[in-house]
Design a protein around this motif. Structure first.
Motif, PDB file in Angstrom:
ATOM      1  N   ALA A   1       0.944  -1.386   0.191  1.00 37.88           N
ATOM      2  CA  ALA A   1       0.047   0.287  -0.068  1.00 37.88           C
ATOM      3  C   ALA A   1       0.999   1.367   0.064  1.00 37.88           C
ATOM      4  O   ALA A   1       0.642   2.065  -0.435  1.00 37.88           O
ATOM      5  CB  ALA A   1      -1.055  -0.169   1.232  1.00 37.88           C
ATOM      6  N   LYS A   2       1.975   1.437   0.875  1.00 39.48           N
ATOM      7  CA  LYS A   2       2.885   2.291   0.860  1.00 39.48           C
ATOM      8  C   LYS A   2       3.356   2.616  -0.566  1.00 39.48           C
ATOM      9  O   LYS A   2       3.589   3.738  -0.960  1.00 39.48           O
ATOM     10  CB  LYS A   2       3.945   2.080   2.030  1.00 39.48           C
ATOM     11  N   GLU A   3       3.765   1.567  -1.179  1.00 43.06           N
ATOM     12  CA  GLU A   3       4.466   1.599  -2.657  1.00 43.06           C
ATOM     13  C   GLU A   3       3.333   2.187  -3.598  1.00 43.06           C
ATOM     14  O   GLU A   3       3.741   2.843  -4.614  1.00 43.06           O
ATOM     15  CB  GLU A   3       4.873   0.482  -3.171  1.00 43.06           C
ATOM     16  N   LEU A   4       2.061   2.094  -3.203  1.00 40.44           N
ATOM     17  CA  LEU A   4       0.896   2.496  -4.113  1.00 40.44           C
ATOM     18  C   LEU A   4       0.431   4.135  -3.681  1.00 40.44           C
ATOM     19  O   LEU A   4      -0.373   4.565  -4.653  1.00 40.44           O
ATOM     20  CB  LEU A   4      -0.099   1.479  -4.018  1.00 40.44           C
ATOM     21  N   GLY A   5       1.382   4.468  -2.798  1.00 39.15           N
ATOM     22  CA  GLY A   5       1.053   5.864  -2.523  1.00 39.15           C
ATOM     23  C   GLY A   5       0.095   6.118  -1.182  1.00 39.15           C
ATOM     24  O   GLY A   5      -0.492   7.230  -0.826  1.00 39.15           O
ATOM     25  N   TYR A   6      -0.281   4.963  -0.213  1.00 33.39           N
ATOM     26  CA  TYR A   6      -0.890   5.187   0.922  1.00 33.39           C
ATOM     27  C   TYR A   6      -0.215   4.967   2.120  1.00 33.39           C
ATOM     28  O   TYR A   6       0.704   3.947   2.238  1.00 33.39           O
ATOM     29  CB  TYR A   6      -2.218   4.147   0.814  1.00 33.39           C
ATOM     30  N   ASP A   7      -0.457   5.745   2.847  1.00 32.38           N
ATOM     31  CA  ASP A   7       0.045   5.846   4.388  1.00 32.38           C
ATOM     32  C   ASP A   7      -0.586   4.615   5.147  1.00 32.38           C
ATOM     33  O   ASP A   7      -1.862   4.259   4.439  1.00 32.38           O
ATOM     34  CB  ASP A   7       0.042   6.944   5.054  1.00 32.38           C
ATOM     35  N   GLU A   8      -0.222   4.060   6.322  1.00 30.41           N
ATOM     36  CA  GLU A   8      -0.756   3.313   7.082  1.00 30.41           C
ATOM     37  C   GLU A   8      -1.780   3.711   7.509  1.00 30.41           C
ATOM     38  O   GLU A   8      -3.060   2.797   7.588  1.00 30.41           O
ATOM     39  CB  GLU A   8       0.140   2.671   8.308  1.00 30.41           C
TER      40      GLU A   8
END
Length: 278
Positions: free
Chosen positions: A69-76
């Motif tokens: 998800a982080k690599e897709l641009g989303y923070d936790e």
């Protein structure tokens, strides 16, 4: 004429407002707004995907999903975790309830008719969990008996393997979740819980279960875990595969595996080669 013009303008504005509200309510394919992402995981698998009593989410699959998800641009903080029972995973993806699923999701041809996979990101093997004092199950042949009560989860490949491959004569009992099977095993309502060794190791390592159960040590099948996503979404699959490769290369994959599988003394396989590319 002027009044009619005003009425038309008012009607157009009202229509635009309704359309705007409808679009907002519908959201995107992930079931969340652009600033959020819905991800399916298991809620009842310690070491892999577990929702704790204080509402936290922990496990190897959770760490993999968070990294992707982080690599897709989303923070936790942007992740909305959705429970993904084995029997509902394909429906959740097809209906757009989640963007993708990371939930001990074995890649196989039957499932690939409805969804696509990225990965695999982990290789497990089907095994049995039995009571610590039970020595009746030593080989695969010991399972294929009408007196053997095996427990598994509806919709899992483990249950399918029992029926179709190594124990068609066994009395297979399907529950909705592995926790129910574990209770049945502890109460002697069933003789063994069968699923992936990674899942079984997590249960055996829980503090409240230590010393009660053991793995039989039967390598009954190969279970390559993939990340399930909407069929035909080749762009998302490539993005996820790139994220998985980066996770392995950076050492984050090994760090997560040691963190979650180490306490169970589970000898996990190295990160597998990514094969789901088209």
């Amino acid at each position: 004429m002027f009044t009619m013009t005003l009425r038309k303008a008012g009607f157009a504005a009202a229509t635009a407002l309704v359309l705007s509200l409808t679009a907002t309510a519908c959201g995107g394919d992930s079931g969340a707004g652009d600033d959020k992402i819905n991800i399916g995981i298991k809620f009842d698998q310690p070491g892999l995907g577990l929702k704790t009593q204080d509402g936290e989410y922990t496990g190897f699959d959770v760490d993999v999903a968070t990294y992707v998800a982080k690599e897709l641009g989303y923070d936790e903080k942007d992740i909305v975790w959705k429970q993904a029972p084995s029997a509902e995973r394909e429906n959740m993806i097809a209906n757009g309830d989640v963007k993708f699923i990371v939930a001990t999701y074995t890649i196989n041809d039957e499932r690939k008719q409805r969804v696509d996979f990225a990965g695999p990101y982990f290789l497990a093997h089907q095994d049995l969990l039995v009571r610590a004092d039970d020595d009746t199950v030593r080989t695969e042949d010991d399972l294929n008996s009408s007196e053997m009560k095996l427990c598994s989860v509806t919709g899992s490949t483990s249950a399918q393997n029992v029926n179709k491959k190594f124990a068609p004569k066994a009395n297979l009992i399907n529950y909705g979740g592995y926790s129910e099977c574990l209770t049945g095993l502890e109460n002697k309502a069933v003789d063994a819980l069968t699923t992936d060794d990674s899942i079984l190791a997590g249960y055996a390592a829980q503090e409240e279960h230590q010393g009660k159960f053991k793995l039989a040590g039967l390598n009954l099948s190969d279970e390559p875990y993939g990340i399930g996503l909407k069929k035909g979404d080749t762009e998302l699959r490539k993005q996820i595969n790139d994220a998985l490769k980066k996770m392995v290369d950076e050492g984050a994959w090994e760090e997560a595996a040691k963190k979650h599988f180490g306490p169970a003394d589970y000898e996990y396989e190295p990160a597998p080669e990514i094969t789901e590319t088209n």
